[in-house]
Design a protein around this motif. Structure first.
Motif, PDB file in Angstrom:
ATOM      1  N   GLY A  58       4.045   5.747  -5.503  1.00  0.00           N
ATOM      2  CA  GLY A  58       3.793   4.320  -5.398  1.00  0.00           C
ATOM      3  C   GLY A  58       3.914   3.819  -3.974  1.00  0.00           C
ATOM      4  N   LYS A  59       3.438   2.616  -3.781  1.00  0.00           N
ATOM      5  CA  LYS A  59       3.452   2.002  -2.449  1.00  0.00           C
ATOM      6  C   LYS A  59       4.875   1.787  -1.948  1.00  0.00           C
ATOM      7  CE  LYS A  59       2.134  -1.937   0.279  1.00  0.00           C
ATOM      8  NZ  LYS A  59       1.704  -3.288   0.351  1.00  0.00           N
ATOM      9  N   GLU A  60       5.798   1.440  -2.824  1.00  0.00           N
ATOM     10  CA  GLU A  60       7.160   1.156  -2.404  1.00  0.00           C
ATOM     11  C   GLU A  60       7.798   2.363  -1.716  1.00  0.00           C
ATOM     12  OE1 GLU A  60       6.024   0.484  -5.561  1.00  0.00           O
ATOM     13  OE2 GLU A  60       5.699  -1.631  -5.118  1.00  0.00           O
ATOM     14  N   THR A  61       7.577   3.539  -2.258  1.00  0.00           N
ATOM     15  CA  THR A  61       8.134   4.746  -1.661  1.00  0.00           C
ATOM     16  C   THR A  61       7.546   4.976  -0.274  1.00  0.00           C
ATOM     17  OG1 THR A  61       8.437   5.742  -3.845  1.00  0.00           O
ATOM     18  CG2 THR A  61       8.454   7.240  -1.955  1.00  0.00           C
ATOM     19  N   VAL A  62       6.233   4.808  -0.154  1.00  0.00           N
ATOM     20  CA  VAL A  62       5.571   4.999   1.138  1.00  0.00           C
ATOM     21  C   VAL A  62       6.067   3.975   2.147  1.00  0.00           C
ATOM     22  CG1 VAL A  62       3.365   4.956   2.368  1.00  0.00           C
ATOM     23  CG2 VAL A  62       3.514   6.061   0.132  1.00  0.00           C
TER      24      VAL A  62
END
Length: 141
Positions: A58-62
């Motif tokens: 997901g975007k949050e991890t990136v």
């Protein structure tokens, strides 16, 4: 072969106020810039940033991982220190990070694939990029 679909390219072009045909090159440059930053951590045997981005779902991890890598790179550089005894950090350009985060907003699947590409590229740069970095250092002396 294009990195992203025509639809994604058009959406990004509209967001960034760019001609759609320029988006592909902008993404390639952003990938190389972020890979350059990640490669410095890899040279210092600090693989966690590359691993977390490569395995992100997901975007949050990136975005969290990019934040941490940028923060450490910037603070280490500002302190005049190195990531290990021979590896100077590199801070990715704001435009590169912004473009890749925008891509994740427009199309998560394409964005995650592009980020994986950046980590693969970072892993492959071990010899040639480090050697050119050392040559640049020698040229400044």
């Amino acid at each position: 072969m294009p990195l992203i679909s025509q639809v994604v390219s058009e959406k990004l072009a509209k967001m960034l106020n760019l001609p759609p045909e320029n988006v592909e090159n902008e993404i390639r440059e952003a990938v190389e810039d972020v890979a350059k930053m990640l490669s410095r951590f890899i040279w210092a045997r600090q693989y966690s940033f590359a691993d977390r981005i490569a395995n992100a779902a997901g975007k949050e991890t990136v975005s969290t991982t990019l934040y941490e890598a940028l923060r450490i790179s910037k603070s280490t550089l500002d302190a005049g220190q190195t990531l290990d005894e021979n590896v100077r950090p590199y801070v990715a350009k704001e435009e590169s990070v912004k473009l890749l985060l925008n891509l994740l907003d427009v199309d998560l699947v394409s964005g995650l694939e592009i980020m994986r590409r950046a980590t693969v590229l970072a892993l492959s740069w071990r010899g040639s990029e480090k050697e050119s970095s050392e040559r640049e250092e020698g040229d400044k002396s």
